[in-house]
Design a protein around this motif. Structure first.
Motif, PDB file in Angstrom:
ATOM      1  N   ILE A   1     -44.058  -5.674   1.389  1.00 23.74           N
ATOM      2  CA  ILE A   1     -45.238  -5.975   0.593  1.00 23.74           C
ATOM      3  C   ILE A   1     -45.334  -4.976  -0.550  1.00 23.74           C
ATOM      4  CG2 ILE A   1     -47.766  -6.096   0.623  1.00 23.74           C
ATOM      5  CD1 ILE A   1     -47.577  -6.880   3.544  1.00 23.74           C
ATOM      6  N   GLY A   2     -44.895  -3.760  -0.260  1.00 19.56           N
ATOM      7  CA  GLY A   2     -44.913  -2.688  -1.242  1.00 19.56           C
ATOM      8  C   GLY A   2     -44.767  -1.355  -0.530  1.00 19.56           C
ATOM      9  N   THR A   3     -45.073  -0.295  -1.197  1.00 18.47           N
ATOM     10  CA  THR A   3     -45.040   1.037  -0.604  1.00 18.47           C
ATOM     11  C   THR A   3     -46.332   1.778  -0.960  1.00 18.47           C
ATOM     12  OG1 THR A   3     -43.910   1.991  -2.528  1.00 18.47           O
ATOM     13  CG2 THR A   3     -42.519   1.201  -0.706  1.00 18.47           C
ATOM     14  N   LEU A   4     -46.699   2.723  -0.110  1.00 17.46           N
ATOM     15  CA  LEU A   4     -47.884   3.536  -0.331  1.00 17.46           C
ATOM     16  C   LEU A   4     -47.544   4.971   0.029  1.00 17.46           C
ATOM     17  CD1 LEU A   4     -50.923   3.687  -1.048  1.00 17.46           C
ATOM     18  CD2 LEU A   4     -51.413   3.271   1.380  1.00 17.46           C
ATOM     19  N   ASN A   5     -47.579   5.840  -0.955  1.00 14.78           N
ATOM     20  CA  ASN A   5     -47.190   7.246  -0.751  1.00 14.78           C
ATOM     21  C   ASN A   5     -45.815   7.359  -0.096  1.00 14.78           C
ATOM     22  OD1 ASN A   5     -49.610   8.111  -1.855  1.00 14.78           O
ATOM     23  ND2 ASN A   5     -50.623   8.346   0.128  1.00 14.78           N
TER      24      ASN A   5
ATOM     25  N   CYS B   1     -52.692  -2.185   9.571  1.00 12.32           N
ATOM     26  CA  CYS B   1     -52.954  -0.970   8.799  1.00 12.32           C
ATOM     27  C   CYS B   1     -52.230   0.277   9.291  1.00 12.32           C
ATOM     28  CB  CYS B   1     -54.457  -0.693   8.778  1.00 12.32           C
ATOM     29  SG  CYS B   1     -55.446  -2.045   8.119  1.00 12.32           S
ATOM     30  N   GLY B   2     -51.424   0.160  10.352  1.00 10.15           N
ATOM     31  CA  GLY B   2     -50.717   1.333  10.858  1.00 10.15           C
ATOM     32  C   GLY B   2     -49.951   2.075   9.774  1.00 10.15           C
ATOM     33  N   PRO B   3     -49.118   1.384   8.988  1.00  9.09           N
ATOM     34  CA  PRO B   3     -48.398   2.071   7.904  1.00  9.09           C
ATOM     35  C   PRO B   3     -49.332   2.657   6.842  1.00  9.09           C
ATOM     36  CG  PRO B   3     -47.337  -0.009   8.438  1.00  9.09           C
ATOM     37  CD  PRO B   3     -48.645   0.007   9.163  1.00  9.09           C
TER      38      PRO B   3
ATOM     39  N   PHE C   1     -52.411   3.828   7.387  1.00  3.24           N
ATOM     40  CA  PHE C   1     -52.957   5.049   7.963  1.00  3.24           C
ATOM     41  C   PHE C   1     -51.908   6.163   7.983  1.00  3.24           C
ATOM     42  CE2 PHE C   1     -55.823   1.989  10.447  1.00  3.24           C
ATOM     43  CZ  PHE C   1     -56.834   2.095   9.504  1.00  3.24           C
ATOM     44  N   THR C   2     -50.638   5.794   8.162  1.00  3.00           N
ATOM     45  CA  THR C   2     -49.559   6.781   8.091  1.00  3.00           C
ATOM     46  C   THR C   2     -49.497   7.384   6.699  1.00  3.00           C
ATOM     47  OG1 THR C   2     -48.247   5.594   9.740  1.00  3.00           O
ATOM     48  CG2 THR C   2     -47.063   7.135   8.332  1.00  3.00           C
ATOM     49  N   ALA C   3     -49.620   6.532   5.691  1.00  9.83           N
ATOM     50  CA  ALA C   3     -49.507   6.987   4.305  1.00  9.83           C
ATOM     51  C   ALA C   3     -50.665   7.887   3.899  1.00  9.83           C
ATOM     52  CB  ALA C   3     -49.420   5.780   3.374  1.00  9.83           C
ATOM     53  N   ILE C   4     -51.863   7.584   4.385  1.00 13.52           N
ATOM     54  CA  ILE C   4     -53.036   8.370   3.966  1.00 13.52           C
ATOM     55  C   ILE C   4     -53.361   9.499   4.941  1.00 13.52           C
ATOM     56  CG2 ILE C   4     -53.987   6.387   2.730  1.00 13.52           C
ATOM     57  CD1 ILE C   4     -55.957   5.969   5.006  1.00 13.52           C
ATOM     58  N   GLY C   5     -52.663   9.509   6.074  1.00 19.30           N
ATOM     59  CA  GLY C   5     -52.830  10.611   7.017  1.00 19.30           C
ATOM     60  C   GLY C   5     -54.114  10.571   7.816  1.00 19.30           C
TER      61      GLY C   5
END
Length: 206
Positions: free
Chosen positions: A30-34, A165-167, A169-173
């Protein structure tokens, strides 16, 4: 076969589809986040899981509203629920979707599945769905039922949010999914203890 039973069977048929979503190519992004990839397969799995949960809500309401409650439905409806939840937990163990604490996921999975096996086995429901120790059961049935519903709802929410939302939450810590699954496991333990305390007379008489 009436409509509620068809919905129950549809939910069971959706379980292999749900599992298959986890094996879709990881290149489908879908994309990447951080720097964290957001995989399409987990979103699709979440959609299938949500649709399966909707059939669970619908089949019970339709059966009660239209007087279509059957022995088959009483047996298969909770069975389908347990299979779906178990499949979801096992997949979360296998693919480590949670933002934090994936090493604890097998523990949570064991707690939740073991509780369901214990309660289902000790009830020894007959094919009419009537609990054999229902008459004279000293515990507050309505309170226990409320805890059971809250447990089921929290498990569903924790699994769905982890998939979606697991990924993120991983990206935003911020491990919101981990907190929800911890809460679901804790409520599962509580409901199991509540059930055991209420059924203690049954166990003594065996």
């Amino acid at each position: 076969m009436n409509l509620p039973n068809k919905l129950t069977m549809l939910r069971m048929l959706m379980i292999p589809l749900f599992i298959a979503c986890f094996y879709l190519p990881e290149s489908w992004l879908i994309g990447t986040l951080n720097g964290v990839p957001l995989l399409l397969k987990y979103v699709l799995a979440a959609v299938v899981f949500l649709l399966a949960y909707v059939t669970d809500t619908l089949d019970g309401r339709i059966a009660r509203a239209r007087g279509l409650v059957t022995d088959f439905g009483k047996l298969m409806d909770p069975t389908a629920d347990k299979l779906l939840t178990s499949a979801a937990l096992i997949m979360l163990c296998r693919f480590e979707v949670m933002s934090f604490g994936n090493f604890l996921m097998p523990v949570f999975t064991f707690i939740i599945i073991a509780r369901e096996i214990f309660v289902s086995g000790s009830r020894k429901e007959d094919f009419t769905g009537i609990c054999l120790f229902g008459v004279g059961f000293a515990h507050d049935f309505h309170a226990a039922k409320a805890i059971g519903k809250a447990k089921t709802t929290l498990q569903f929410a924790a699994i769905l949010i982890t998939l979606l939302c697991g990924p993120v939450f991983t990206a935003i810590g911020i491990p919101v999914d981990f907190v929800l699954i911890c809460a679901a496991a804790a409520l599962t333990v509580w409901s199991g203890i509540d059930y055991t305390v209420g059924a203690k007379d049954l166990f003594k008489n065996r």
